[in-house]
Design a protein around this motif. Structure first.
Motif, PDB file in Angstrom:
ATOM      1  N   VAL A 165      -3.855  10.121  -4.101  1.00 17.62           N
ATOM      2  CA  VAL A 165      -3.147  10.543  -5.312  1.00 17.62           C
ATOM      3  C   VAL A 165      -2.823   9.344  -6.205  1.00 17.62           C
ATOM      4  N   GLY A 166      -2.431   8.224  -5.577  1.00 16.38           N
ATOM      5  CA  GLY A 166      -2.011   7.065  -6.364  1.00 16.38           C
ATOM      6  C   GLY A 166      -3.120   6.052  -6.592  1.00 16.38           C
ATOM      7  N   CYS A 167      -4.367   6.455  -6.424  1.00 14.00           N
ATOM      8  CA  CYS A 167      -5.479   5.508  -6.576  1.00 14.00           C
ATOM      9  C   CYS A 167      -5.492   4.942  -7.996  1.00 14.00           C
ATOM     10  N   SER A 170       0.831  -1.189   0.000  1.00 14.10           N
ATOM     11  CA  SER A 170       0.000   0.000   0.000  1.00 14.10           C
ATOM     12  C   SER A 170       0.878   1.256   0.000  1.00 14.10           C
ATOM     13  N   ILE A 171       1.924   1.222   0.791  1.00 13.37           N
ATOM     14  CA  ILE A 171       2.844   2.373   0.836  1.00 13.37           C
ATOM     15  C   ILE A 171       3.525   2.542  -0.520  1.00 13.37           C
ATOM     16  N   GLN A 188       2.320   1.774  -3.372  1.00 14.85           N
ATOM     17  CA  GLN A 188       1.332   2.356  -4.287  1.00 14.85           C
ATOM     18  C   GLN A 188       1.216   3.863  -4.068  1.00 14.85           C
ATOM     19  N   ASP A 189       1.194   4.271  -2.812  1.00 15.82           N
ATOM     20  CA  ASP A 189       1.151   5.707  -2.507  1.00 15.82           C
ATOM     21  C   ASP A 189       2.374   6.417  -3.079  1.00 15.82           C
ATOM     22  N   GLY A 225       2.441   6.611  -6.738  1.00 10.22           N
ATOM     23  CA  GLY A 225       1.400   7.568  -7.121  1.00 10.22           C
ATOM     24  C   GLY A 225       1.877   9.007  -6.974  1.00 10.22           C
ATOM     25  N   ALA A 247      -5.698   1.818  -1.057  1.00 10.41           N
ATOM     26  CA  ALA A 247      -4.980   2.913  -0.390  1.00 10.41           C
ATOM     27  C   ALA A 247      -5.864   3.640   0.622  1.00 10.41           C
ATOM     28  N   PHE A 249      -2.963  -0.028   6.987  1.00 12.03           N
ATOM     29  CA  PHE A 249      -3.049  -0.200   5.530  1.00 12.03           C
ATOM     30  C   PHE A 249      -3.947  -1.377   5.219  1.00 12.03           C
ATOM     31  N   GLY A 250      -4.734  -1.242   4.169  1.00 14.59           N
ATOM     32  CA  GLY A 250      -5.695  -2.277   3.836  1.00 14.59           C
ATOM     33  C   GLY A 250      -5.622  -2.650   2.367  1.00 14.59           C
TER      34      GLY A 250
END
Lengths: 264, 158
Positions: free
Chosen positions: B50-52, A55-56, A58-59, A62, B138, B134-135
């Motif tokens: 932002v990174g969705c 998840s991090i 991906q952030d 992004g 995001a 975190f899941g």
């Protein structure tokens, strides 16, 4: 764009050069650390950390995309080309972010130190004279808070756990330390960025702020403060990198390199 | 928020979040502008994160849906960062639909405190723990309900 008219003059060539260099620093940092995070997928100590690091990642990727898109907006190539198609000497990330993951302790220490720095850097950009940057930063700050909470927790817990965990954390801190000062550099255009208020904090102050935030966490974790902070061996912000960056870029760009013109 | 075209907003109500099909992008609070500029439907969306990775999918679904509205010949969708999306933008209807789907809506948090668990979407229990910040996406975190002893997902307050 009426957005731009509120800020400084983007047609000023020095403003534009300095701004682009800064955006490359931001984008390249986030891309490198995000890629390193993604390498933990399937290998993290437990499934929760698999989820967290993915998840991090991906952030962070992004955020890199956001910064690359701002570059594309002011005349650079599209974000994919900027992410995948540039050589290591063109990269402006701090060397800390390109380092291999090492063990879990190293990854946690590196990320915690980086996130603490990143939070301060975002504060220095929050009132940037370049509105598209300031607006993105306001959003990104809200997301980064979670990374910092997570890394802080791990940092303190592993240090206080004693035994092998603590030994590994101490080793990791010593290993990370020589790369830290390279984070604070704003690259070749610091003066210009400050004068034009693209940034509001000098590299010197950024480093002091970082130390002020990290010192109490060392105390919390029962770790003795390390007084000396050596100059970086290589200046990533000026395009000078370790071979680890070449390996990272090779891996990151392997699919892109098969056919850079392909549409996905 | 700019004055939005009611017909366009009604059509956007049919565009659902690709990850949470009970909630529309209007209820999620990501639509900031939906207006007609002659034959153009102009829409501004503000991403939850932002990174969705769902942004492109949402964009094409908005384009598809609005191109079917009477009088619309072209659709333009822009993602903007200002105003930034915050979890307060989710409407009360949206919050209900999140619970129906089994996702706890975000509760307001103080900056100084660690993240607090929201009420459990299954039993309403308030004695929850943070299981993982975190899941699966995001914008979600994982919590654990100590009353019904179920793990559950919640939207991250941002």
């Amino acid at each position: 764009m009426n957005q731009l008219s509120r800020g400084m003059d983007i047609s000023d060539p020095i403003y534009q050069k300095a701004l682009k260099d800064l955006l490359f620093q931001l984008a390249d940092d986030e891309l490198c650390i995000g890629h390193r995070d993604s390498e933990w997928l399937g290998l993290a100590p437990d499934i929760e950390e698999d989820v967290a690091f993915s998840s991090i990642a991906q952030d962070e990727v992004g955020h890199a995309t956001f910064y690359y898109e701002r570059l594309a907006e002011i005349g650079e190539q599209d974000s994919d080309t900027l992410a995948f198609g540039r050589g290591s000497h063109e990269r402006r990330n701090a060397c800390l972010t390109e380092r291999e993951n090492g063990d879990w302790a190293y990854s946690i220490v590196r990320h915690f130190f980086y996130d603490t720095f990143d939070a301060l850097r975002l504060e220095a950009l929050a009132k940037s004279s370049y509105p598209p940057l300031a607006e993105g930063v306001a959003k990104i700050q809200r997301e980064e808070r979670y990374h910092l909470l997570h890394m802080h927790l791990w940092f303190v817990r592993l240090c206080l756990a004693g035994g092998e965990a603590r030994k590994r954390m101490e080793t990791a801190i010593w290993k990370v330390w020589p790369d830290i000062s390279g984070l604070f550099s704003w690259g070749a255009w610091e003066e210009e960025l400050l004068q034009r208020q693209v940034i509001h904090t000098s590299s010197l102050v950024l480093q002091q702020q970082w130390e002020e935030r990290i010192r109490p966490v060392f105390a919390e974790a029962g770790i003795e403060w390390i007084e000396a902070m050596p100059e970086p061996v290589k200046k990533g912000r000026l395009g000078d990198h370790f071979p680890e960056l070449n390996h990272l870029l090779g891996e990151l760009s392997s699919v892109y390199a098969l056919d850079p013109a392909a549409r996905w | 928020m700019a004055i939005s075209d009611p017909e366009l907003m009604k059509a956007l109500q049919e565009v659902k979040d690709p990850e949470i099909p009970t909630i529309s992008i209007v209820e999620l609070g990501i639509v900031t502008v939906a207006e007609r500029r002659e034959k153009l439907a102009y829409v501004e969306l503000t991403p939850t994160f932002v990174g969705c990775p769902a942004l492109d999918m949402i964009r094409s679904e908005v384009e598809n849906r609005l191109s079917k509205v009477d009088g619309v010949e072209k659709v333009s969708v822009q993602y903007v960062m200002s105003p930034p999306w915050t979890s307060d933008r989710i409407t009360s209807e949206g919050r209900k639909k999140l619970i129906e789907f089994g996702i706890a809506p975000p509760i307001s948090q103080s900056e100084e405190q660690w993240i607090q668990a929201p009420p459990c979407p299954y039993c309403g229990g308030e004695e929850g723990d943070v299981h993982n910040l975190f899941g699966p996406t995001a914008c979600r975190a994982i919590f654990y309900c100590r009353r019904c002893k179920e793990p559950f997902e919640g939207m991250k307050p941002v």
